[in-house]
Motif scaffolding. Structure first.
Motif, PDB file in Angstrom:
ATOM      1  N   ILE A 236     -28.038   9.125   6.391  1.00 27.21           N
ATOM      2  CA  ILE A 236     -29.015  10.209   6.529  1.00 27.21           C
ATOM      3  C   ILE A 236     -29.978   9.822   7.635  1.00 27.21           C
ATOM      4  O   ILE A 236     -30.548   8.723   7.628  1.00 27.21           O
ATOM      5  N   PHE A 237     -30.137  10.723   8.599  1.00 22.58           N
ATOM      6  CA  PHE A 237     -31.067  10.482   9.693  1.00 22.58           C
ATOM      7  C   PHE A 237     -32.449  11.036   9.340  1.00 22.58           C
ATOM      8  O   PHE A 237     -32.582  11.892   8.465  1.00 22.58           O
ATOM      9  N   MET A 238     -33.449  10.548  10.043  1.00 22.99           N
ATOM     10  CA  MET A 238     -34.823  10.842   9.643  1.00 22.99           C
ATOM     11  C   MET A 238     -35.219  12.306   9.822  1.00 22.99           C
ATOM     12  O   MET A 238     -36.145  12.770   9.183  1.00 22.99           O
ATOM     13  N   GLU A 239     -34.525  13.025  10.691  1.00 21.22           N
ATOM     14  CA  GLU A 239     -34.842  14.455  10.840  1.00 21.22           C
ATOM     15  C   GLU A 239     -33.638  15.286  10.403  1.00 21.22           C
ATOM     16  O   GLU A 239     -33.441  16.414  10.828  1.00 21.22           O
ATOM     17  N   ASP A 240     -32.817  14.699   9.503  1.00 18.56           N
ATOM     18  CA  ASP A 240     -31.544  15.285   9.071  1.00 18.56           C
ATOM     19  C   ASP A 240     -31.753  16.605   8.333  1.00 18.56           C
ATOM     20  O   ASP A 240     -32.640  16.729   7.496  1.00 18.56           O
ATOM     21  N   ASP A 241     -30.914  17.586   8.637  1.00 12.50           N
ATOM     22  CA  ASP A 241     -30.949  18.855   7.893  1.00 12.50           C
ATOM     23  C   ASP A 241     -29.668  19.049   7.080  1.00 12.50           C
ATOM     24  O   ASP A 241     -29.374  20.150   6.615  1.00 12.50           O
ATOM     25  N   GLU A 242     -28.889  17.965   6.914  1.00  9.01           N
ATOM     26  CA  GLU A 242     -27.653  18.034   6.135  1.00  9.01           C
ATOM     27  C   GLU A 242     -27.694  17.096   4.927  1.00  9.01           C
ATOM     28  O   GLU A 242     -26.650  16.614   4.464  1.00  9.01           O
ATOM     29  N   VAL A 243     -28.882  16.850   4.423  1.00 10.24           N
ATOM     30  CA  VAL A 243     -29.053  15.910   3.307  1.00 10.24           C
ATOM     31  C   VAL A 243     -28.254  16.343   2.079  1.00 10.24           C
ATOM     32  O   VAL A 243     -27.538  15.541   1.472  1.00 10.24           O
ATOM     33  N   ASN A 244     -28.359  17.615   1.704  1.00 15.91           N
ATOM     34  CA  ASN A 244     -27.685  18.093   0.492  1.00 15.91           C
ATOM     35  C   ASN A 244     -26.174  17.894   0.572  1.00 15.91           C
ATOM     36  O   ASN A 244     -25.548  17.419  -0.381  1.00 15.91           O
ATOM     37  N   LEU A 245     -25.600  18.237   1.709  1.00 14.30           N
ATOM     38  CA  LEU A 245     -24.155  18.125   1.879  1.00 14.30           C
ATOM     39  C   LEU A 245     -23.710  16.664   1.853  1.00 14.30           C
ATOM     40  O   LEU A 245     -22.728  16.315   1.191  1.00 14.30           O
ATOM     41  N   LYS A 246     -24.445  15.810   2.547  1.00 10.28           N
ATOM     42  CA  LYS A 246     -24.062  14.397   2.613  1.00 10.28           C
ATOM     43  C   LYS A 246     -24.124  13.729   1.239  1.00 10.28           C
ATOM     44  O   LYS A 246     -23.243  12.945   0.877  1.00 10.28           O
ATOM     45  N   ILE A 247     -25.147  14.054   0.470  1.00  6.66           N
ATOM     46  CA  ILE A 247     -25.265  13.466  -0.868  1.00  6.66           C
ATOM     47  C   ILE A 247     -24.229  14.069  -1.814  1.00  6.66           C
ATOM     48  O   ILE A 247     -23.659  13.371  -2.652  1.00  6.66           O
ATOM     49  N   LYS A 248     -23.960  15.340  -1.652  1.00  6.67           N
ATOM     50  CA  LYS A 248     -22.935  15.982  -2.488  1.00  6.67           C
ATOM     51  C   LYS A 248     -21.571  15.318  -2.293  1.00  6.67           C
ATOM     52  O   LYS A 248     -20.790  15.156  -3.243  1.00  6.67           O
ATOM     53  N   GLN A 249     -21.277  14.902  -1.083  1.00  6.85           N
ATOM     54  CA  GLN A 249     -19.987  14.295  -0.761  1.00  6.85           C
ATOM     55  C   GLN A 249     -19.980  12.777  -0.961  1.00  6.85           C
ATOM     56  O   GLN A 249     -18.940  12.138  -0.799  1.00  6.85           O
ATOM     57  N   ALA A 250     -21.115  12.200  -1.317  1.00  8.59           N
ATOM     58  CA  ALA A 250     -21.234  10.739  -1.403  1.00  8.59           C
ATOM     59  C   ALA A 250     -20.417  10.154  -2.552  1.00  8.59           C
ATOM     60  O   ALA A 250     -20.221  10.801  -3.593  1.00  8.59           O
ATOM     61  N   PHE A 251     -19.977   8.937  -2.367  1.00 10.91           N
ATOM     62  CA  PHE A 251     -19.285   8.178  -3.410  1.00 10.91           C
ATOM     63  C   PHE A 251     -20.279   7.884  -4.533  1.00 10.91           C
ATOM     64  O   PHE A 251     -21.338   7.312  -4.305  1.00 10.91           O
ATOM     65  N   CYS A 252     -19.958   8.306  -5.752  1.00 11.61           N
ATOM     66  CA  CYS A 252     -20.878   8.116  -6.889  1.00 11.61           C
ATOM     67  C   CYS A 252     -20.065   8.176  -8.187  1.00 11.61           C
ATOM     68  O   CYS A 252     -20.152   9.138  -8.957  1.00 11.61           O
ATOM     69  N   PRO A 253     -19.261   7.141  -8.462  1.00  7.77           N
ATOM     70  CA  PRO A 253     -18.382   7.174  -9.639  1.00  7.77           C
ATOM     71  C   PRO A 253     -19.178   7.137 -10.943  1.00  7.77           C
ATOM     72  O   PRO A 253     -20.160   6.389 -11.055  1.00  7.77           O
ATOM     73  N   PRO A 254     -18.812   7.928 -11.938  1.00  7.48           N
ATOM     74  CA  PRO A 254     -19.539   7.923 -13.212  1.00  7.48           C
ATOM     75  C   PRO A 254     -19.461   6.559 -13.892  1.00  7.48           C
ATOM     76  O   PRO A 254     -18.447   5.869 -13.812  1.00  7.48           O
ATOM     77  N   ASN A 255     -20.558   6.171 -14.524  1.00  8.23           N
ATOM     78  CA  ASN A 255     -20.668   4.939 -15.317  1.00  8.23           C
ATOM     79  C   ASN A 255     -20.639   3.655 -14.481  1.00  8.23           C
ATOM     80  O   ASN A 255     -20.815   2.571 -15.031  1.00  8.23           O
ATOM     81  N   VAL A 256     -20.414   3.773 -13.183  1.00  7.65           N
ATOM     82  CA  VAL A 256     -20.287   2.578 -12.324  1.00  7.65           C
ATOM     83  C   VAL A 256     -21.573   2.396 -11.507  1.00  7.65           C
ATOM     84  O   VAL A 256     -21.945   3.272 -10.720  1.00  7.65           O
ATOM     85  N   VAL A 257     -22.216   1.250 -11.707  1.00  9.06           N
ATOM     86  CA  VAL A 257     -23.475   0.957 -11.024  1.00  9.06           C
ATOM     87  C   VAL A 257     -23.240   0.160  -9.745  1.00  9.06           C
ATOM     88  O   VAL A 257     -23.782   0.472  -8.683  1.00  9.06           O
ATOM     89  N   ASP A 258     -22.420  -0.890  -9.825  1.00  6.27           N
ATOM     90  CA  ASP A 258     -22.178  -1.748  -8.664  1.00  6.27           C
ATOM     91  C   ASP A 258     -21.454  -0.982  -7.561  1.00  6.27           C
ATOM     92  O   ASP A 258     -20.466  -0.293  -7.812  1.00  6.27           O
ATOM     93  N   GLY A 259     -21.977  -1.121  -6.350  1.00  9.40           N
ATOM     94  CA  GLY A 259     -21.351  -0.452  -5.215  1.00  9.40           C
ATOM     95  C   GLY A 259     -21.542   1.045  -5.187  1.00  9.40           C
ATOM     96  O   GLY A 259     -20.811   1.754  -4.502  1.00  9.40           O
ATOM     97  N   ASN A 260     -22.543   1.530  -5.924  1.00  8.04           N
ATOM     98  CA  ASN A 260     -22.816   2.968  -5.980  1.00  8.04           C
ATOM     99  C   ASN A 260     -23.967   3.296  -5.021  1.00  8.04           C
ATOM    100  O   ASN A 260     -25.126   3.002  -5.312  1.00  8.04           O
ATOM    101  N   PRO A 261     -23.666   3.889  -3.854  1.00  9.45           N
ATOM    102  CA  PRO A 261     -24.717   4.103  -2.854  1.00  9.45           C
ATOM    103  C   PRO A 261     -25.830   5.039  -3.319  1.00  9.45           C
ATOM    104  O   PRO A 261     -26.986   4.865  -2.938  1.00  9.45           O
TER     105      PRO A 261
END
Length: 350
Positions: A236-261
């Motif tokens: 995410i860049f400091m003047e980013d206007d694509e925050v929602n999309l980038k976070i929506k597509q981010a790696f975020c496995p359920p129940n897994v804490v390690d390596g979860n950005p």
């Protein structure tokens, strides 16, 4: 600072570092020196991502609050050595001004900060700087210096120019040139900071620079240990206007804490900024909940009480709140807008 105890100052500074070399030396420094000098630095190398923008703002403000003077080294010559912006110093310096503008808009406490351009300072005190660089070079072999090339984002397999091999000797010299008591840089800069401490042993200098190495935020994709400007979807860049999309597509496995950005963003950006993390959801999904510490959030995430579908919208909302003043500044301030548009063009042409 007057109301802050020695222990409070120590804990505030120690909290910046994932690693501290050495804690006893840090405490001793705070006891003996009322205003320690902290060194931080950056290569102007394109658009600024949120780790460089917000995490640095958080850390610098902590250092200032702890009573330190912060010297931020704008490493324009170093960026030229590292062939950033095609080695064009004028472009590099434009990027440097853009980055300072971002920190100002983000709320960095500039009252306790001094920005120093490496090209100016080295030229003004060349008789002090270059003998120091030469002495460091003389006291180290090529193999030892090559191990420090990671500081430029390079690895052993890269074909390095002679300038890039010389770079670690110069960065090591910066620490002494700026009379730094504390080096506050990322874990990726650890090797050259250790080189500076080893140089102190070589020259029998008792007071070694203390190293506070902060955590490196990962990219949003699975297995990305470090955010990458060259992969815009991972950062995410400091003047980013694509925050929602980038976070929506981010790696975020359920129940897994390690390596979860996503959880790392919450830990290192949202909690330090807001001191809480607010989740808004339907009653059927557990209802709204405000987390006041990371341990509580991790417990819920591990058990599944907190789901990625809860985390991502809440994280996106928090990041957008943090970045909105920066976006407003670059939209409403004509000089800032020109700087940003110029830097964006550099990114495309390089």
């Amino acid at each position: 600072m007057a109301a802050m105890s020695l222990q409070d100052r120590f804990e505030l500074l120690r909290g910046i570092g994932e690693e501290c070399i050495q804690e006893d030396e840090l405490m001793n420094l705070l006891q003996k020196k009322p205003v320690p000098i902290c060194y931080d630095g950056f290569e102007p190398s394109g658009r600024m991502h949120i780790a460089q923008g917000i995490v640095k703002t958080i850390n610098v403000n902590k250092m200032v609050r702890a009573g330190c003077k912060v010297k931020i080294w704008i490493a324009d010559w170093f960026a030229q050595l590292n062939n950033k912006m095609g080695g064009d110093l004028k472009k590099i310096q434009t990027v440097g001004r853009y980055m300072i503008e971002i920190w100002r808009a983000a709320g960095m406490n500039l009252d306790g900060v001094e920005f120093l351009w490496s090209s100016e300072e080295i030229n003004n005190r060349a008789n002090e700087y270059w003998p120091l660089v030469m002495d460091i070079a003389c006291k180290n072999n090529v193999k030892r210096i090559m191990r420090c090339c990671q500081i430029m984002g390079r690895n052993d397999s890269d074909e390095l120019t002679a300038a890039q091999i010389f770079y670690p000797c110069m960065q090591c010299a910066d620490i002494f040139f700026l009379k730094a008591d504390i080096c506050q840089l990322g874990m990726d800069q650890r090797k050259v900071n250790v080189l500076a401490r080893e140089y102190c042993t070589d020259i029998k200098r008792k007071n070694k620079p203390i190293i506070l190495s902060h955590h490196m935020l990962p990219g949003f994709k699975e297995g990305q240990e470090k955010m990458s400007k060259s992969d815009p979807s991972s950062a995410i860049f400091m003047e980013d206007d694509e925050v929602n999309l980038k976070i929506k597509q981010a790696f975020c496995p359920p129940n897994v804490v390690d390596g979860n950005p996503c959880l790392e963003y919450i830990k290192y950006i949202v909690f330090p900024w807001f001191e809480m993390f607010e989740v808004v959801r339907k009653e059927a999904n557990g209802g709204n909940k405000t987390f006041t510490n990371m341990d509580e959030l991790i417990d819920d995430y591990k058990t599944g009480a907190l789901h990625p579908a809860d985390v991502k919208p809440a994280l996106a909302k928090a990041i957008n709140q943090i970045l909105q003043p920066i976006r407003d500044h670059f939209n409403n301030n004509s000089e800032a807008k020109i700087l940003l548009n110029t830097v964006k063009k550099y990114r495309v042409t390089n």
